[in-house]
Design an enzyme around this catalytic site. Structure first.
Site, PDB file in Angstrom:
ATOM      1  N   ASN A 178       0.840  -1.194   0.000  1.00  0.00           N
ATOM      2  CA  ASN A 178       0.000   0.000   0.000  1.00  0.00           C
ATOM      3  C   ASN A 178       0.880   1.251   0.000  1.00  0.00           C
ATOM      4  OD1 ASN A 178      -2.517   1.338   0.141  1.00  0.00           O
ATOM      5  ND2 ASN A 178      -2.291   1.611   2.331  1.00  0.00           N
ATOM      6  N   ASN A 180       1.546   3.667   1.912  1.00  0.00           N
ATOM      7  CA  ASN A 180       2.305   4.142   3.063  1.00  0.00           C
ATOM      8  C   ASN A 180       3.337   3.133   3.556  1.00  0.00           C
ATOM      9  OD1 ASN A 180       0.630   2.216   4.169  1.00  0.00           O
ATOM     10  ND2 ASN A 180      -0.287   3.551   5.717  1.00  0.00           N
ATOM     11  N   LYS A 181       3.519   2.020   2.843  1.00  0.00           N
ATOM     12  CA  LYS A 181       4.453   0.990   3.289  1.00  0.00           C
ATOM     13  C   LYS A 181       5.889   1.345   2.909  1.00  0.00           C
ATOM     14  CE  LYS A 181       1.184  -1.375   5.143  1.00  0.00           C
ATOM     15  NZ  LYS A 181       0.069  -0.432   4.915  1.00  0.00           N
ATOM     16  N   LEU A 182       6.840   0.566   3.440  1.00  0.00           N
ATOM     17  CA  LEU A 182       8.256   0.852   3.210  1.00  0.00           C
ATOM     18  C   LEU A 182       8.567   0.936   1.721  1.00  0.00           C
ATOM     19  CD1 LEU A 182      11.136   1.191   4.397  1.00  0.00           C
ATOM     20  CD2 LEU A 182      11.367  -1.298   4.170  1.00  0.00           C
TER      21      LEU A 182
END
Length: 364
Positions: A178, A180-182
């Site tokens: 998604n 906002n993930k790393l």
């Protein structure tokens, strides 16, 4: 506004996606789907990786392939995003909630055995906010009781447990990409496993159990799922993965800055990193204790007034209407952390001076 956690686009994303557009390979066919799977399995040092449309789909397929269904129980934490718990319901199984550790915020392995019954079929571990669960204890319990272990390593990509990547220790590991993930593909997920038979079965189910006939037609032996990842998203994933070590280093450096600025501040408990772990600090998370002076929610509002976006810890899933009747053990720590925990801005691109501003607001 200093955002909570936004993507970092600084590599070959434009180049690889443009190639998809220029060649018209934008859907599930195309070279980047296979490349992303291959690059990801090499990074994690695991045998099989299968891309999916999102992380929830990966968990759903994991449960499905392991044969978990109606009447079965799956031990899960309640302090988590709701996705893994929903996936348990998708296959008709029942979640059983256990408490978490106060210092790491993740499932407390010491409390799991009390939740196990003859109906228990799996432990679904969630490595929230970047810190690994104590996996040796989990695997010992699973072996003793003949249980599967599924790791939701969505928030801990890049974190290590005794030198091993989270997501590679249980029977199956699941990831989300998604925004906002790393690393991100905008949407998308991945299932990984060292069991090649499981991996092949997941790939088959995720692509509508499609078999290509000699005449070019399709044949389907059983019900499948349209859980494929498009080539255009896989292209972005390949570019993002090329930068992952750099992003992890930045995340950990930023956590050290936060730690230094906030340590010894009355009423603030900073996140732990146990001796067995490398915490990737996907979100930098602190606890607002009773002697801080104002409540967690009051602090959220004051930071918002100063242009700083934050987020409270997850609302316990066992407190939500769909799951209130599910079995759970004592949830004292989970409920306390849900009331006191706050996630601070953790983007890869956050500047040191922005971290200093945030910490000054908190301390003052």
């Amino acid at each position: 506004m200093i955002p909570l956690c936004i993507p970092e686009i600084r590599g070959n994303e434009w180049k690889y996606i443009k190639e998809c557009l220029d060649t018209n390979w934008v859907s599930s066919a195309g070279s980047y789907v296979d490349k992303f799977e291959e690059d990801f399995l090499r990074y994690l040092n695991i045998k099989k990786a299968v891309v999916t449309v999102n992380g929830t789909a990966a968990i759903h397929l994991a449960l499905k392939v392991l044969g978990i269904g109606e009447g079965d129980e799956v031990v899960v934490p309640s302090l988590t995003f709701i996705s893994p718990v929903n996936a348990v319901r998708y296959v008709g199984a029942d979640p059983v909630f256990v408490d978490v550790s106060r210092d790491t915020f993740v499932m407390d392995a010491e409390k799991i055995e009390k939740a196990i019954t003859p109906n228990t079929k799996a432990i679904l571990v969630v490595h929230i906010y970047g810190h690994p669960v104590d996996m040796d204890k989990i695997m010992d319990i699973a072996k003793k009781h003949n249980l599967y272990v599924i790791e939701d390593a969505t928030e801990s990509l890049g974190s290590l447990y005794k030198g091993k990547h989270t997501g590679t220790i249980g029977d199956v590991g699941c990831f989300s990409f998604n925004g906002n993930k790393l690393i991100t593909t905008g949407a998308g997920g991945m299932l990984v496993t060292n069991n090649e038979e499981i991996g092949e079965r997941v790939k088959y189910l995720s692509t509508q159990t499609k078999t290509l006939l000699d005449n070019g037609g399709f044949f389907h032996e059983e019900i499948g799922y349209n859980y494929r990842m498009p080539n255009i998203l896989a292209a972005m994933g390949c570019a993002q993965l090329e930068k992952i070590d750099e992003y992890i280093s930045i995340k950990r450096e930023n956590a050290l800055v936060y730690n230094k600025l906030l340590e010894n501040t009355r009423g603030i408990t900073i996140p732990a990193e146990r001796e067995y772990a490398r915490n990737v600090y996907w979100l930098y998370s602190i606890i607002i204790e009773d002697d801080f002076g104002i409540t967690r929610d009051e602090l959220i509002n004051r930071l918002k007034e100063r242009g700083v976006q934050t987020r409270p810890f997850f609302t316990p899933v066992h407190k939500m209407p769909p799951y209130m009747k599910c079995r759970h053990l004592d949830m004292t720590v989970t409920e306390e952390l849900a009331n006191k925990g706050i996630n601070l801005p953790s983007s890869v691109g956050i500047k040191r001076e922005e971290i200093e501003i945030i910490c000054d607001i908190i301390k003052n």
